[in-house]
Design an enzyme around this catalytic site. Sequence first.
Site, short mmCIF file in Angstrom:
data_model
loop_
_atom_site.label_atom_id
_atom_site.label_comp_id
_atom_site.label_asym_id
_atom_site.label_seq_id
_atom_site.Cartn_x
_atom_site.Cartn_y
_atom_site.Cartn_z
N HIS A 167 0.81 -1.22 0.00
CA HIS A 167 0.00 0.00 0.00
C HIS A 167 0.84 1.27 0.00
O HIS A 167 0.36 2.34 -0.37
CB HIS A 167 -0.99 0.00 1.18
CG HIS A 167 -0.40 0.33 2.51
ND1 HIS A 167 -0.09 -0.63 3.46
CD2 HIS A 167 -0.06 1.52 3.08
CE1 HIS A 167 0.39 -0.05 4.53
NE2 HIS A 167 0.43 1.26 4.33
N ASP A 198 0.17 -7.64 1.74
CA ASP A 198 0.54 -6.22 1.73
C ASP A 198 2.05 -6.05 1.77
O ASP A 198 2.60 -5.32 2.61
CB ASP A 198 -0.13 -5.47 2.89
CG ASP A 198 -0.14 -3.95 2.65
OD1 ASP A 198 0.37 -3.49 1.61
OD2 ASP A 198 -0.66 -3.23 3.52
N SER A 272 4.63 2.39 8.06
CA SER A 272 4.31 1.23 7.22
C SER A 272 5.50 0.82 6.36
O SER A 272 6.11 1.65 5.68
CB SER A 272 3.13 1.56 6.31
OG SER A 272 1.97 1.77 7.06
#
Length: 357
Positions: A167, A198, A272
Amino acid sequence: MFRPWRRTPLLPPCLLAIALAAAAGPAAAQPGPPPAQGEIHPREPFRVVNRTGQTATALHAVRSGRGDWGRNLLSGPLAPDGAFRLLPDERAGCRFDIRLVLADGREARLTNQNVCDNRVVPVGPAQVAAAGGGFAPVPEARVNPGARVASGTGFVVARDRVLTNQHVIAGCNRVLVRAADGRLLAAVPPARVDQQRDLAVLEVPGDPGPPLAFRAGPPVRRGEGVVTYGFPLSGLLSSGPTLTTGEVSALAGLRDNPWQFQISAPVQPGNSGGPLLDHRGLVVGVVVSKLNAQRVARYTGDIPQNVNFAVKGSEALAFLRRAGIAPPLAESRGPERGAVEVGEVAHPSTVFIRCER
């Protein structure tokens, strides 16, 4: 644009036959140092991918340590991003030296490549020799001041390879990586991704840092201390990396997701894709998300504290191996390190990722 990696189409049968015949002939099987003990090459092909940005006019692939390059395996030019498939003789072992001769006369070389572990061997700009025989440094990238920007974190898992979340790079027209030494490097599309987990791995020529080692064992236990390292809330907090500490709260993620850990280490947007490390400095996961506290509060009337998630290191390792990448591994044994020391291990290998749209 950074879209999921797709398998390179196989060469037409006539070219495939030429590639296989060339690799199985003298170029791949003539005498050289014997293979290392235990290195018996399985009868499976590997591919050399031209990522130099230039057309190649010659390709040589010989057993590592051989004194010459043998003959040219190409029957015609190899375009940028083109791939050439080779099937070595089973006596050749696993380790090969690769050489591309480019149309402008320069050369790109890779040595001691383990083609048993890595079935795709990309030859990129970092391997191109400059005039006079030295290697040209990869030029630094420049930001596009007019682009819409998002950011995240990544970390080096092999030479010129950076792991992050899918992402973080989804929908990016360009991805830039800021290494620990301040250099800004451009990632080469396409990225290899696993949307379910992911995860994404980027090719970043220019040596963005040393690879971090993954934990080979023992299995991670509930309650173990962990450290995150990354770049949360870029533009609001420090422009440098941030370290947080916590524990592995649960061995599954949201709704019992078996691919994730739940962790108590604080996580913010921008973390992230960063490494989750144990107290010996080994990667045990990839930071991926935090629980949406406001949404949960609307349903429960209570605000959850420090409920965050990371993709398990074992899942990240499996993904990297499917991508032909073998990061270093180490057993997590011996005395633990303090958070400061773990941060010092992570720092040279953790990168800031800028997504330009």
